[in-house]
Enzyme design. Sequence first.
Site: not given
Ligand code: LLP
Length: 413
Positions: A342, A311, A273
């Site tokens: 800009c 985001r 997570p």
């Molecule tokens: N494991 C892997 C292999 C991943 O690619 C990711 C996130 C996670 C775990 C963690 O996921 P989470 O629990 O945070 O959902 N920049 C985007 C989110 C990109 C997520 C990429 N991978 C945003 O700001 O929403």
Amino acid sequence: MFEYCERRLRCEQVDLDEIARSAGTPCYVYSSRAILDAYEAYDDAFGDVPHMVCYAVKANSTLAVLSLLAKAGAGFDIVSGGELYRVLQAGGDPARVVFSGVGKTAPEIRFALTNGIAGFNCESEAELAEIDAIAERLGVAARFSLRVNPDVDAATHPYISTGLRGHKFGVDIEAAEHLYRRARSFRHLRATGVSCHIGSQILDISPILEAAEKVLALIERLQAEGHEIDHVDLGGGLGIAYQAADRAPGIREFIQQLRGRIGRDGLTVVVEPGRSIVGSAGVLLTRVLHRKKTPAKEFVVVDAAMNDLIRPALYRSHHDILPLRQPEASTTVLADVVGPICETGDFLARDRELVDVRPGKYLAIASAGAYGFAQASNYNSRPRAAEVLVEGDRWRVIRERETYADLIRGETK
Ligand code: LLP
């Protein structure tokens, strides 16, 4: 952990206005209690099921955040050598590190192997061959899981959905058994798990449960063939409530549901997570520079911009915006909250009803702890923001605001 007390927005017991004035803006503020509570919710909810909670470093990789989690006993999910370096610097245990990602380089693989990480989540046969060759040169065995693509729709923003056939991620689940069989010929690899991650900001967890079932069925078939699979890694992805209408499942409820499906003897469950640990634990503080009215619209121009928090521009994501001082009279305006960059894409909110804030006043952009600072850039030669950690009634700067000199570090004329 962010609540009003006598009309002042506080983080734990600290008045955010005090931080904004003293540390300056833009400034990220994190609640250590919120981060630890979320981590502990995962850890506790697993109960007696063998497990490893590997915090996804990409969500927020600031040293003090990693150190807080390392002290709490977290493992880490990394996707680059740089993230491993950060984890080690923060005091993380490499034996609790999993290395994910679709394109690991040879130096990164070497760095991970020499530090004895728990294992690699691999995404192709070519990658297996490369890790095997490097492990052979180093005279070590590399543990790996194949990241399978279960062809499940995570029903989230298309940029952060990863578990469908057309995505670049993972190995087709149908092809996985064949690949595990082939991997037996690699003498320096040990297949110890199966992993998957279907996307991020998932509010309906049924696709995660569906993916878990597919992965568990695969593990049964692999074990029947004699592979010594000892863990399942279900990735990250649990969403958070960015606005009141979001129905985000609680961490405990999510893990209980997973436990209900997994319940297999001996299998260690790994989760990765990111957002659900740090997302709601952070805000971005910003100061109102100007109010501006055009014939078409009203704008609140603030000193934070898309380089600080991309985001909204990138995913059109919603972040609540709160005044640090709640005014007595609740007059509101309908406005776009925009930064100084800009580009028309430089907005933090569009057509948002918010309190009628005057220049010089401060606002908090909520739920900015995940993928906020971590995705910040120096676009428009803007120094990156300061970061602050709150612990009870104390706070400290955990990353200084960048200076102009930082902007040109390493450059030559
Ligand atoms: N494991 C892997 C292999 C991943 O690619 C990711 C996130 C996670 C775990 C963690 O996921 P989470 O629990 O945070 O959902 N920049 C985007 C989110 C990109 C997520 C990429 N991978 C945003 O700001 O929403």
